[in-house]
Design a protein around this motif. Sequence first.
Motif, mmCIF file in Angstrom:
data_model
loop_
_atom_site.group_PDB
_atom_site.id
_atom_site.type_symbol
_atom_site.label_atom_id
_atom_site.label_comp_id
_atom_site.label_asym_id
_atom_site.label_seq_id
_atom_site.Cartn_x
_atom_site.Cartn_y
_atom_site.Cartn_z
ATOM 1 N N ALA A 68 0.842 -1.191 0.000
ATOM 2 C CA ALA A 68 0.000 0.000 0.000
ATOM 3 C C ALA A 68 0.883 1.248 0.000
ATOM 4 N N PRO A 69 0.457 2.335 -0.663
ATOM 5 C CA PRO A 69 1.269 3.566 -0.734
ATOM 6 C C PRO A 69 1.824 4.054 0.604
ATOM 7 N N PRO A 70 1.063 3.995 1.734
ATOM 8 C CA PRO A 70 1.638 4.471 3.002
ATOM 9 C C PRO A 70 2.885 3.700 3.438
ATOM 10 N N GLN A 71 3.095 2.491 2.874
ATOM 11 C CA GLN A 71 4.278 1.716 3.257
ATOM 12 C C GLN A 71 5.572 2.377 2.786
ATOM 13 N N LEU A 72 5.481 3.411 1.955
ATOM 14 C CA LEU A 72 6.676 4.160 1.558
ATOM 15 C C LEU A 72 7.375 4.753 2.776
ATOM 16 N N LEU A 73 6.600 5.100 3.805
ATOM 17 C CA LEU A 73 7.174 5.689 5.014
ATOM 18 C C LEU A 73 8.139 4.749 5.721
ATOM 19 N N LEU A 74 8.021 3.439 5.453
ATOM 20 C CA LEU A 74 8.905 2.470 6.108
ATOM 21 C C LEU A 74 10.368 2.708 5.726
ATOM 22 N N GLY A 75 10.601 3.348 4.574
ATOM 23 C CA GLY A 75 11.969 3.659 4.177
ATOM 24 C C GLY A 75 12.636 4.650 5.103
ATOM 25 N N LEU A 76 11.839 5.419 5.843
ATOM 26 C CA LEU A 76 12.361 6.364 6.832
ATOM 27 C C LEU A 76 12.231 5.844 8.256
ATOM 28 N N MET A 77 11.071 5.196 8.537
ATOM 29 C CA MET A 77 10.777 4.738 9.905
ATOM 30 C C MET A 77 10.246 3.310 9.820
ATOM 31 N N PRO A 78 11.116 2.318 9.941
ATOM 32 C CA PRO A 78 10.712 0.932 9.686
ATOM 33 C C PRO A 78 9.641 0.384 10.617
ATOM 34 N N ASP A 79 9.486 0.989 11.795
ATOM 35 C CA ASP A 79 8.489 0.483 12.752
ATOM 36 C C ASP A 79 7.337 1.463 12.961
ATOM 37 N N ILE A 80 7.103 2.329 11.988
ATOM 38 C CA ILE A 80 6.034 3.311 12.138
ATOM 39 C C ILE A 80 4.664 2.631 12.228
ATOM 40 N N TYR A 81 4.538 1.420 11.686
ATOM 41 C CA TYR A 81 3.282 0.671 11.786
ATOM 42 C C TYR A 81 3.390 -0.477 12.787
ATOM 43 N N GLY A 82 4.293 -0.313 13.755
ATOM 44 C CA GLY A 82 4.454 -1.315 14.797
ATOM 45 C C GLY A 82 5.457 -2.394 14.421
ATOM 46 N N ASN A 83 5.707 -3.276 15.383
ATOM 47 C CA ASN A 83 6.663 -4.362 15.187
ATOM 48 C C ASN A 83 6.123 -5.602 15.904
ATOM 49 N N PRO A 84 6.096 -6.766 15.217
ATOM 50 C CA PRO A 84 5.563 -7.965 15.870
ATOM 51 C C PRO A 84 6.323 -8.344 17.130
ATOM 52 N N VAL A 232 -10.364 1.129 19.422
ATOM 53 C CA VAL A 232 -10.871 -0.245 19.290
ATOM 54 C C VAL A 232 -10.010 -1.244 20.068
ATOM 55 N N GLY A 233 -9.189 -0.736 20.994
ATOM 56 C CA GLY A 233 -8.512 -1.646 21.900
ATOM 57 C C GLY A 233 -7.011 -1.777 21.774
ATOM 58 N N MET A 234 -6.370 -1.141 20.771
ATOM 59 C CA MET A 234 -4.911 -1.232 20.650
ATOM 60 C C MET A 234 -4.267 -0.179 21.546
ATOM 61 N N VAL A 235 -4.410 -0.363 22.825
ATOM 62 C CA VAL A 235 -3.914 0.606 23.815
ATOM 63 C C VAL A 235 -2.386 0.689 23.747
ATOM 64 N N GLY A 236 -1.880 1.917 23.709
ATOM 65 C CA GLY A 236 -0.436 2.127 23.699
ATOM 66 C C GLY A 236 0.171 2.283 22.315
ATOM 67 N N VAL A 237 -0.587 1.982 21.258
ATOM 68 C CA VAL A 237 -0.030 2.057 19.912
ATOM 69 C C VAL A 237 0.285 3.504 19.527
ATOM 70 N N GLY A 238 -0.517 4.456 20.053
ATOM 71 C CA GLY A 238 -0.272 5.870 19.741
ATOM 72 C C GLY A 238 1.046 6.353 20.314
ATOM 73 N N THR A 239 1.334 5.988 21.557
ATOM 74 C CA THR A 239 2.583 6.351 22.188
ATOM 75 C C THR A 239 3.777 5.748 21.457
ATOM 76 N N TYR A 240 3.603 4.481 21.044
ATOM 77 C CA TYR A 240 4.664 3.783 20.307
ATOM 78 C C TYR A 240 4.944 4.490 18.978
ATOM 79 N N THR A 241 3.867 4.842 18.270
ATOM 80 C CA THR A 241 4.004 5.506 16.975
ATOM 81 C C THR A 241 4.673 6.855 17.138
ATOM 82 N N LEU A 242 4.299 7.605 18.152
ATOM 83 C CA LEU A 242 4.895 8.910 18.397
ATOM 84 C C LEU A 242 6.390 8.792 18.665
ATOM 85 N N ALA A 243 6.781 7.731 19.359
ATOM 86 C CA ALA A 243 8.210 7.501 19.622
ATOM 87 C C ALA A 243 8.973 7.254 18.316
ATOM 88 N N GLN A 244 8.333 6.551 17.380
ATOM 89 C CA GLN A 244 8.979 6.317 16.094
ATOM 90 C C GLN A 244 9.220 7.640 15.356
#
Length: 244
Positions: A68-84, A232-244
Motif C-alpha cells: 500500500a502507498p503508506p508503506q513508503l514511510l517504512l523507508g524512513l521509519m521501519p516500525d512506524i506501523y508497529g513491530n511484531p 478499538v482496543g490497541m492501547v499504547g499504539v499511539g505512544t509507540y508511533t509517536l516515539a517512532q
Amino acid sequence: YVSARILGLLIDRADVGRLVRLAALAVAALVVGGLLAGGQLGPTLEFTRLNYRVAGLSYQAQLSHALAPPQLLLGLMPDIYGNPADGNHWGADLNTWWGKAYRVYSESAWYFGVVPLVLAIAGLVVGPRRQSWFWLALLVIALALAFGTPLNAVLYHLVPGYEQLSGIGRAVLLACTAGAVLAALGCEAVMSASEQGRDPTRAVSAVCVVLLVAGLVGGLAVWVFTGSLEAVGMVGVGTYTLAQ
C-alpha cells in the motif's frame, strides 16, 4: 549492471581489450556464481513446473499483493506501523484496508538506514557518477514493482514465470540494495567534493531538512490515525508511533 558499465565504456570509446576483459570477467562471475548456487537453482527451476502456482496468477491477483502507498514511510521509519516483536504490528491490516492482500511484517519491511539515505540523495546532488544513474533507475524500478504500478504488466506478459510470483512487494529487496550502493557512491562524492575544496554541507543539510519534514508530516499523520486504533482496543499504539 555489467551491460551498463560496458555501455559507458563504449560511450567513452574505450579500447577493445578493456571491453573484452570486462565481458570475460562478467561471464566468469556468472558461470562460477551459477555453479555455486546450482544446488539451489536446479531444484527451484524444477519446482516452477510442479508447484501449485504453475497455472499462474491473474494479473489483478498479483497486483493485490503489492504494498500500500503508506508503506513508503517504512523507508524512513521501519516500525512506524508497529513491530511484531513488540506485539503491536498493524501494517498488515493497513494493506487490507487499502484493498491489498494481507502482508506480514517481513513481507513489507524495507529500510537501509536514514544516514545512508541522506548520503544517497546528497551524492546525486553533489556529484553523481555515471553508474549512480543505473542504481537510481534500479531503485525506482524496484519501488514501482513493489507498489503495484503498471510496470508489473510489462514483466507479467514478457518474462516467463513472472506470473507465478505473488509476493511482488518483495521487490523492495532490490530497492534496498540499490539504495545501499547509492549511499556508498554518495559518501564518495561528498568526500571528493571536500577534497576538491567544494563545500557539500549545504546539499547535505538540504537533504536532511527535506527528509525531516517528510518524516514529521508522514509520521504525525500516522500518529493521528492511531487514535482510531486506540479506540478499538490497541492501547499504547499511539505512544509507540509517536516515539517512532
